[in-house]
Design a protein around this motif. Structure first.
Motif, PDB file in Angstrom:
ATOM      1  N   SER A 251      34.845 -10.908  22.496  1.00 48.05           N
ATOM      2  CA  SER A 251      34.489  -9.725  23.282  1.00 48.05           C
ATOM      3  C   SER A 251      35.000  -9.873  24.700  1.00 48.05           C
ATOM      4  CB  SER A 251      32.970  -9.557  23.317  1.00 48.05           C
ATOM      5  OG  SER A 251      32.362 -10.733  23.795  1.00 48.05           O
ATOM      6  N   THR A 252      35.596  -8.805  25.176  1.00 50.48           N
ATOM      7  CA  THR A 252      36.016  -8.794  26.581  1.00 50.48           C
ATOM      8  C   THR A 252      35.781  -7.399  27.121  1.00 50.48           C
ATOM      9  OG1 THR A 252      37.836  -9.169  28.107  1.00 50.48           O
ATOM     10  CG2 THR A 252      38.428  -8.333  25.939  1.00 50.48           C
ATOM     11  N   GLU A 258      37.603 -10.994  33.805  1.00 52.00           N
ATOM     12  CA  GLU A 258      37.868 -11.892  32.692  1.00 52.00           C
ATOM     13  C   GLU A 258      39.380 -11.936  32.475  1.00 52.00           C
ATOM     14  OE1 GLU A 258      33.796 -11.073  30.261  1.00 52.00           O
ATOM     15  OE2 GLU A 258      35.419  -9.736  29.748  1.00 52.00           O
ATOM     16  N   ASP A 287      36.077  -3.689  25.585  1.00 51.31           N
ATOM     17  CA  ASP A 287      35.165  -2.647  26.052  1.00 51.31           C
ATOM     18  C   ASP A 287      35.680  -1.958  27.306  1.00 51.31           C
ATOM     19  OD1 ASP A 287      33.139  -2.081  24.396  1.00 51.31           O
ATOM     20  OD2 ASP A 287      31.643  -3.350  25.348  1.00 51.31           O
ATOM     21  N   LYS A 429      27.313  -5.291  25.242  1.00 48.15           N
ATOM     22  CA  LYS A 429      27.951  -6.223  24.326  1.00 48.15           C
ATOM     23  C   LYS A 429      27.462  -6.037  22.892  1.00 48.15           C
ATOM     24  CE  LYS A 429      28.469 -11.046  23.262  1.00 48.15           C
ATOM     25  NZ  LYS A 429      27.912 -12.386  23.448  1.00 48.15           N
ATOM     26  N   ASP A 453      32.517 -15.383  23.325  1.00 50.37           N
ATOM     27  CA  ASP A 453      32.840 -14.671  24.562  1.00 50.37           C
ATOM     28  C   ASP A 453      34.312 -14.923  24.841  1.00 50.37           C
ATOM     29  OD1 ASP A 453      30.211 -14.114  24.703  1.00 50.37           O
ATOM     30  OD2 ASP A 453      29.767 -15.425  26.396  1.00 50.37           O
ATOM     31  N   GLY A 523      24.414 -16.253  21.969  1.00 51.03           N
ATOM     32  CA  GLY A 523      25.378 -15.219  22.342  1.00 51.03           C
ATOM     33  C   GLY A 523      26.826 -15.568  22.094  1.00 51.03           C
ATOM     34  N   VAL A 678      19.552  -6.825  27.774  1.00 48.28           N
ATOM     35  CA  VAL A 678      20.852  -7.375  28.157  1.00 48.28           C
ATOM     36  C   VAL A 678      21.036  -8.784  27.606  1.00 48.28           C
ATOM     37  CG1 VAL A 678      21.608  -6.077  30.168  1.00 48.28           C
ATOM     38  CG2 VAL A 678      19.851  -7.805  30.436  1.00 48.28           C
ATOM     39  N   GLU A 680      20.973  -9.587  24.424  1.00 43.47           N
ATOM     40  CA  GLU A 680      20.945  -9.168  23.033  1.00 43.47           C
ATOM     41  C   GLU A 680      20.849 -10.361  22.094  1.00 43.47           C
ATOM     42  OE1 GLU A 680      23.666  -9.381  24.944  1.00 43.47           O
ATOM     43  OE2 GLU A 680      24.521 -10.975  23.716  1.00 43.47           O
ATOM     44  N   GLN A 719      23.688 -14.407  37.306  1.00 40.50           N
ATOM     45  CA  GLN A 719      23.688 -14.631  35.862  1.00 40.50           C
ATOM     46  C   GLN A 719      22.263 -14.889  35.374  1.00 40.50           C
ATOM     47  OE1 GLN A 719      25.233 -18.372  34.332  1.00 40.50           O
ATOM     48  NE2 GLN A 719      26.317 -17.295  32.724  1.00 40.50           N
ATOM     49  N   ARG A 722      20.269 -11.806  35.259  1.00 44.47           N
ATOM     50  CA  ARG A 722      20.508 -10.970  34.076  1.00 44.47           C
ATOM     51  C   ARG A 722      19.768 -11.522  32.864  1.00 44.47           C
ATOM     52  NH1 ARG A 722      24.634 -11.825  30.969  1.00 44.47           N
ATOM     53  NH2 ARG A 722      26.163 -12.294  32.585  1.00 44.47           N
ATOM     54  N   TRP A 723      19.814 -12.836  32.704  1.00 49.27           N
ATOM     55  CA  TRP A 723      19.109 -13.425  31.563  1.00 49.27           C
ATOM     56  C   TRP A 723      17.618 -13.137  31.641  1.00 49.27           C
ATOM     57  CZ3 TRP A 723      21.742 -18.957  31.723  1.00 49.27           C
ATOM     58  CH2 TRP A 723      23.054 -18.821  31.305  1.00 49.27           C
ATOM     59  N   VAL A 857      29.053  -8.465  34.393  1.00 52.21           N
ATOM     60  CA  VAL A 857      29.788  -9.568  33.789  1.00 52.21           C
ATOM     61  C   VAL A 857      30.057 -10.631  34.842  1.00 52.21           C
ATOM     62  CG1 VAL A 857      31.821 -10.170  32.457  1.00 52.21           C
ATOM     63  CG2 VAL A 857      30.898  -7.875  32.321  1.00 52.21           C
ATOM     64  N   THR A 858      29.867 -11.872  34.466  1.00 50.66           N
ATOM     65  CA  THR A 858      30.184 -12.949  35.403  1.00 50.66           C
ATOM     66  C   THR A 858      31.680 -13.176  35.394  1.00 50.66           C
ATOM     67  OG1 THR A 858      29.443 -14.347  33.587  1.00 50.66           O
ATOM     68  CG2 THR A 858      28.090 -14.321  35.556  1.00 50.66           C
ATOM     69  N   LYS A 860      35.064 -14.982  35.311  1.00 49.80           N
ATOM     70  CA  LYS A 860      35.516 -16.252  34.779  1.00 49.80           C
ATOM     71  C   LYS A 860      36.606 -16.775  35.684  1.00 49.80           C
ATOM     72  CE  LYS A 860      33.301 -14.628  31.128  1.00 49.80           C
ATOM     73  NZ  LYS A 860      32.474 -13.418  31.211  1.00 49.80           N
TER      74      LYS A 860
HETATM   75  O1  LIG Z   1      29.587  -4.159  28.041  1.00 52.38           O
HETATM   76  C1  LIG Z   1      29.889  -5.303  27.799  1.00 52.38           C
HETATM   77  C2  LIG Z   1      29.409  -6.384  28.590  1.00 52.38           C
HETATM   78  C3  LIG Z   1      29.795  -7.660  28.264  1.00 52.38           C
HETATM   79  N1  LIG Z   1      30.606  -7.907  27.204  1.00 52.38           N
HETATM   80  C4  LIG Z   1      30.981  -9.321  26.871  1.00 52.38           C
HETATM   81  O2  LIG Z   1      29.880 -10.166  26.851  1.00 52.38           O
HETATM   82  C5  LIG Z   1      30.288 -11.496  27.052  1.00 52.38           C
HETATM   83  C6  LIG Z   1      29.304 -12.271  27.915  1.00 52.38           C
HETATM   84  O3  LIG Z   1      29.377 -11.901  29.243  1.00 52.38           O
HETATM   85  P1  LIG Z   1      29.273 -12.931  30.485  1.00 52.38           P
HETATM   86  O4  LIG Z   1      29.333 -12.156  31.725  1.00 52.38           O
HETATM   87  O5  LIG Z   1      30.209 -14.045  30.305  1.00 52.38           O
HETATM   88  O6  LIG Z   1      27.791 -13.434  30.363  1.00 52.38           O
HETATM   89  P2  LIG Z   1      27.204 -14.911  30.365  1.00 52.38           P
HETATM   90  O7  LIG Z   1      25.921 -14.883  31.107  1.00 52.38           O
HETATM   91  O8  LIG Z   1      28.173 -15.926  30.765  1.00 52.38           O
HETATM   92  O9  LIG Z   1      26.931 -14.986  28.801  1.00 52.38           O
HETATM   93  C7  LIG Z   1      25.820 -15.534  28.138  1.00 52.38           C
HETATM   94  O10 LIG Z   1      24.717 -14.646  28.084  1.00 52.38           O
HETATM   95  C8  LIG Z   1      24.961 -13.381  27.460  1.00 52.38           C
HETATM   96  C9  LIG Z   1      23.646 -12.649  27.375  1.00 52.38           C
HETATM   97  O11 LIG Z   1      23.280 -12.154  28.621  1.00 52.38           O
HETATM   98  C10 LIG Z   1      25.524 -13.572  26.077  1.00 52.38           C
HETATM   99  O12 LIG Z   1      25.879 -12.330  25.549  1.00 52.38           O
HETATM  100  C11 LIG Z   1      26.726 -14.449  26.124  1.00 52.38           C
HETATM  101  O13 LIG Z   1      27.243 -14.654  24.852  1.00 52.38           O
HETATM  102  C12 LIG Z   1      26.352 -15.770  26.749  1.00 52.38           C
HETATM  103  O14 LIG Z   1      27.473 -16.611  26.825  1.00 52.38           O
HETATM  104  C13 LIG Z   1      31.697 -11.437  27.621  1.00 52.38           C
HETATM  105  O15 LIG Z   1      32.591 -11.877  26.640  1.00 52.38           O
HETATM  106  C14 LIG Z   1      31.893  -9.952  27.892  1.00 52.38           C
HETATM  107  O16 LIG Z   1      33.195  -9.576  27.715  1.00 52.38           O
HETATM  108  C15 LIG Z   1      31.062  -6.867  26.428  1.00 52.38           C
HETATM  109  O17 LIG Z   1      31.804  -7.066  25.484  1.00 52.38           O
HETATM  110  N2  LIG Z   1      30.699  -5.594  26.736  1.00 52.38           N
END
Ligand SMILES: O=c1ccn([C@@H]2O[C@H](COP(=O)(O)OP(=O)(O)O[C@H]3O[C@H](CO)[C@@H](O)[C@H](O)[C@H]3O)[C@@H](O)[C@H]2O)c(=O)[nH]1
Ligand SMILES: [Mn+2]
Length: 981
Positions: A251-252, A258, A287, A429, A453, A523, A678, A680, A719, A722-723, A857-858, A860
């Motif tokens: 997913s991106t 990213e 997305d 996501k 991810d 995730g 968020v 999920e 981050q 969000r969690w 999104v965080t 990368k």
């Molecule tokens: O509308 C969206 C938003 C995000 N993403 C994808 O979700 C992933 C996770 O996003 P990221 O910003 O990297 O979040 P992290 O906090 O680093 O991710 C952790 O926490 C998320 C839950 O908040 C999980 O979904 C992730 O798998 C987990 O690695 C990435 O691949 C994004 O591309 C989508 O595909 N669509």
């Protein structure tokens, strides 16, 4: 069509940055729902999705105890057997009978124990323990065939010398806690009642959250896999592989946060994975509907043609080129063949050229042309409006989409951008993943899928095989919904200042959960069983009638104290049964795919057919209006209907990613990734556990996947925010683990853990209060306890010792280092008083005012200067509470010390407790302080802070001991509550 299209084609750039005409892949037309498949020239039909149906022969995994199957010992050359063992003789038949019986008994035993999930002694399925080696030799001879029938994995228990002291200390800590609270509650502080009350409430809360966190760690286990047995069993050389197909999801969303190069590396590591090529498909969800992502993927598919054969030829690790070439190993050392050195060098150059092309694409994408992006063929990019665009699917590679440079087939690679229209909730996501679930079901329908991810590449190319050791195991496998791998990270500073690695969670808590019902889903880096995502209950295992409680050994205290199911059972049995059924509709909720075998056995005919039609309608209501998709859900072992034409399947794929598809269906409610938070991931895993599935935690020696983590303080806090927000959302939803899913398959300690993972943001309030207390105590001279008696201090001391001891013993059995453990403690406080607090308020706002939460999104890390990210300072309101706390406590310390100086020696005693308390807060917030003051090696601001503090203390000291100043100790003595007479 009013604007003249600028030729932003899919042009590449050569090494020197000179634009080169891109070699468009004419075989892979981009398909959107504005375009009918029939518009595509027929010669391309064959080329696009001709892999469909190419999943190969899917076979049922071989059960251990079926002597009629070919992998049985007697399937070897019969003539040889005849001579050696008397094939067909009476004696042989007898031996065979007794063997069969033993196998059956063994099977029964395992089933009875529900796969011995609960026995925790780790001998799960140790066949050799049942047969003595001599016996085995006598019966069959010890051959490779026997090896192939061995279990594919084993539970490795934590040595009892390590786990038992740990459990003992936990019990002692519980008892001590009881006495401690007895003292605390019975001894209020008369002159500081409020302080006392607040502190006691906080302490009770902490104790409760400790219990929630502690008890799911009661039965930790580790696991071991046997890849060689898997190979022998399913992937023998010279035979077509019987390994199950798997679909990869990446997913991106935002190519600027990213970087496409990061995604490209992930995709390359998937395409080069050590798994039969025809069983691998990679789906990339975009997305952001970005042409940049699309073009980068197109480039990646070209580069894969060189990269994949190189990886496989030399078995290199990891198979993400960026990380492979970054490894600082001396590949010349171990007398590697000279041609490898040559090819490696050539490949490195190829990769650099590829990187340049990707970077050129990124550079080009920085500024959006006025009329939007245009593809090379002159048509406008359909995704120009990110919020309003059709669904897009593009198939790269695959059977006919181009072979690698050595003429071998490559895995298929599919670009998917689901339809977006204003007015629809796209569910972030989770929505993207569900779209991929459907597209993949229509196109390849592998029985397993792995989601990653975009920044999490495959670091261990055997990772999928590791997962298959559980999934394809005939005994353990069937009940497994997913195999979760720990998240590991690259590029984190050595000290891991902000606990990005999350070691305590991944190496302690998750191992604990694996001993109960399995780890929670995090995730990414997780292999799913497709059927488990379709909202069905886990297949039932025949349980012995004596086992009444599904929550762990019968003596499990929780059952008695918290009355999950056992207590209900005690009262009236039928009632429980009824309740269970009404909640989960158990009888109806079995996967039809699993029941299929039974249907086939039953009398075929009109009745079945009619039932089939009704069933079809029911399923369409549940899964949405796609007969192709619905049909695919009925195939337990995956595969697609070979009759359907590739073109019509592509059309169907476009249909299932349209944004209205999920209306009035169970998607996101019961099926697939679950909506409403968020995070999920927690919800999705929780739902499956409620359906009685078990998950598996798999930690290969070489980390399976690696990703990136936010490095600087602000990104990290966001981050964590969000969690925590996700958890609060779950708390207020109908899926709250406190109330949801009783009577289902969720074990009670597992529930504890889920409760813990959603209530933790609430701890921020007592934490904030508790961190403010020392400052208040120091400033007012009062304290949260009355003067300690000897007995009282005994309880205080014992509690401290117990806390220490649990920590140390935990580190011992888990192998987590003290530094990681301590970081975790620190970040628990830092995150607690900032992110969690804000999450709580945002969550409440959502519930009260309906303001929707966003998924930020965080970013990368690109390839910036090493760790420069760590020191970047970005202002955010999240910084306010911890900063305030720090300041308050510093001021408190200064004031307290100066007071004591003012009052002479007697006042140092009571001050000690308060200073200790303040010190506790300050050391926990220390990494935060470091982050706050920015770059360490350029401006040693931390030094300035310390010097200000010390300076003020010393100046106060100087002022106070000034002999000219009259001492005034009368009133202050009263304040410290001590009678010094
Ligand atoms: O509308 C969206 C938003 C995000 N993403 C994808 O979700 C992933 C996770 O996003 P990221 O910003 O990297 O979040 P992290 O906090 O680093 O991710 C952790 O926490 C998320 C839950 O908040 C999980 O979904 C992730 O798998 C987990 O690695 C990435 O691949 C994004 O591309 C989508 O595909 N669509
Ligand atoms: Mn991430």
């Amino acid at each position: 069509m009013l604007h003249a299209h600028m030729s932003y084609g899919r042009g590449g750039v050569d090494v020197n940055g000179v634009p080169q005409p891109f070699q468009p892949n004419p075989n892979v037309p981009l398909l959107t729902d504005g375009q009918m498949v029939d518009d595509i020239p027929p010669e391309q039909h064959a080329l696009v999705p001709s892999f469909i149906g190419g999943g190969g022969k899917r076979i049922h995994p071989l059960p251990y105890a079926d002597p009629n199957l070919p992998v049985q010992p007697r399937s070897m050359d019969p003539s040889k057997d005849l001579a050696a063992y008397g094939y067909g003789s009476v004696a042989w038949k007898e031996r065979m009978e007794s063997w069969k019986q033993k196998q059956e008994r063994l099977h029964q035993m395992r089933n009875d124990g529900g796969g011995k999930d609960w026995d925790g002694d780790g001998d799960d399925g140790d066949l050799p323990l049942i047969f003595s080696p001599v016996e085995l030799l006598y019966h069959f001879g010890w051959t490779k065939m026997d090896e192939a029938r061995q279990p594919l994995s084993r539970k490795v228990p934590i040595p009892s010398s390590q786990i038992n002291p740990y459990r003992m200390v936990i019990i002692i800590r519980l008892v001590v806690l009881g006495f401690f609270f007895h003292y605390r509650v019975m001894h209020p502080v008369p002159d500081a009642f409020a302080l006392w009350l607040i502190s006691v409430i906080c302490e009770i809360w902490f104790a409760m959250s400790w219990i929630l966190d502690q008890f799911p760690k009661w039965f930790p286990i580790e696991r071991e896999t046997y890849l060689d047995r898997l190979t022998l069993r399913f992937d023998k050389e010279g035979q077509t592989s019987q390994l199950a197909p798997i679909d990869f999801f990446v997913s991106t969303v935002d190519p600027l946060k990213e970087p496409p190069l990061v995604t490209a590396n992930t995709v390359l590591s998937i395409l080069a994975v050590d798994y039969p090529v025809d069983k691998v498909s990679c789906y990339v969800s975009d997305d952001g509907a970005a042409m940049l992502t699309f073009e980068a993927l197109s480039e990646t598919s070209e580069f894969a043609k060189k990269w994949v054969p190189f990886c496989k030829k030399y078995s290199i690790e990891p198979r993400a080129p960026e990380w492979y070439f970054q490894q600082k190993i001396d590949y010349l050392k171990d007398k590697v063949a000279p041609y490898f050195v040559r090819e490696r060098r050539a490949m490195k150059r190829e990769y650099e050229e590829f990187k340049v092309r990707i970077n050129a694409l990124v550079a080009k994408a920085q500024k959006v042309p006025e009329e939007g992006w245009t593809m090379q063929d002159g048509t406008p990019w359909p995704g120009n409006n990110v919020r309003d665009h059709p669904g897009m699917i593009q198939v790269f590679l695959g059977q006919s989409g181009g072979h690698d440079i050595e003429g071998n087939e490559l895995p298929r690679l599919v670009y998917v951008s689901r339809e977006k229209r204003p007015g629809y909730n796209h569910h972030k996501k989770a929505g993207a993943m569900n779209a991929l679930v459907r597209v993949s079901a229509v196109l390849t329908n592998a029985p397993y899928m792995l989601n990653l991810d975009c920044d999490h590449y495959i670091n261990n190319s055997k990772a999928i095989k590791e997962a298959m050791c559980f999934m394809m195991d005939p005994l353990v496998g069937k009940k497994v919904c997913y195999v979760q791998f720990p998240q590991r990270f690259d590029g984190i500073d050595r000290h891991d200042r902000y606990a990005n690695r999350n070691v305590v969670f991944f190496d302690i808590n998750m191992k604990g959960l694996d001993g109960i019902q399995g780890p929670i889903y995090v995730g990414t880096g997780c292999v799913f069983r497709r059927q488990a995502l379709y909202g069905y209950d886990a297949p039932k295992t025949k349980k012995p009638p004596s086992r009444t409680c599904n929550c762990w050994p019968k003596w499990c205290i929780c059952c008695c104290c918290f009355g999950d199911r056992k207590s209900k059972k005690k009262t009236t049995k039928p009632k429980t049964e009824k309740k269970k059924r009404s909640f989960f509709k158990r009888a109806e909720n079995q996967s039809p795919a699993y029941a299929l075998g039974e249907i086939e056995e039953g009398a075929p005919g009109a009745e079945n057919e009619k039932a089939g039609i009704v069933n079809q309608q029911k399923l369409e209501k549940k899964f949405g209006q796609s007969s192709v998709f619905v049909a695919s859900t009925l195939l337990e072992n995956g595969g697609t209907l070979k009759s359907a034409s590739p073109a019509s399947l592509l059309k169907e794929a476009i249909h299932v990613i349209s944004c209205g598809y999920e209306d009035k269906t169970d998607w996101g409610k019961e099926i697939g990734w679950i909506y409403g938070s968020v995070t999920e991931d927690i919800l999705t895993g929780f739902k499956m556990h409620c359906h009685g599935w078990r998950s598996i935690y798999c930690i290969p020696k070489l980390p399976a996947f690696k990703g990136s983590a936010p490095l600087n303080l602000s990104d990290r806090l966001h981050q964590v925010l969000r969690w925590a927000l996700g958890s609060v959302e779950i708390f207020f939803s109908n899926h709250c683990p406190l109330w949801y899913g009783y009577g289902g398959g969720l074990k009670c300690l597992e529930r504890f853990s889920y409760i813990n993972s959603i209530v933790y943001p609430f701890t921020s309030i007592p934490l904030l209060a508790y961190c403010t207390l020392p400052a208040i105590c120091l400033l007012t001279g009062k304290f949260i306890t009355p003067e300690l008696t000897n007995v009282a201090s005994l309880w205080f001391m014992s509690l401290f010792i117990c806390i220490f001891a649990t920590g140390i013993l935990e580190m011992r059995w888990s192998g987590v280092g003290i530094d990681d453990w301590w970081r975790n403690e620190q970040f628990w406080v830092i995150g607690g008083v900032s992110s969690h607090l804000f999450a709580l308020f945002q969550g409440l706002l959502k519930v009260i005012a309906g303001i929707d939460t966003s998924f930020t999104v965080t970013s990368k890390g690109g390839d910036d200067e090493e760790f420069s990210e760590l020191y970047t300072f970005k202002w955010t309101t999240l910084l306010i509470p911890p900063t305030t706390l720090l300041l308050l406590n510093f001021i408190g310390v200064v004031a307290g010390v100066s007071n004591a100086i003012n009052n002479g020696y007697e006042s140092w005693g009571p001050l000690f407790g308060k200073l200790f308390f303040a010190f506790w807060v300050i050391v926990h917030l220390y990494p935060f302080l470091k982050g706050l003051v920015g770059r360490q090696n350029r401006t040693p601001t931390i030094v300035i802070v310390w010097s200000i503090l010390l300076a003020s203390i010393f100046s106060l000291l100087w002022v106070r001991i000034d002999p000219f100043l009259a001492k005034n100790d009368g009133p202050l003595l009263e304040e410290c509550g001590l009678d010094c007479n």
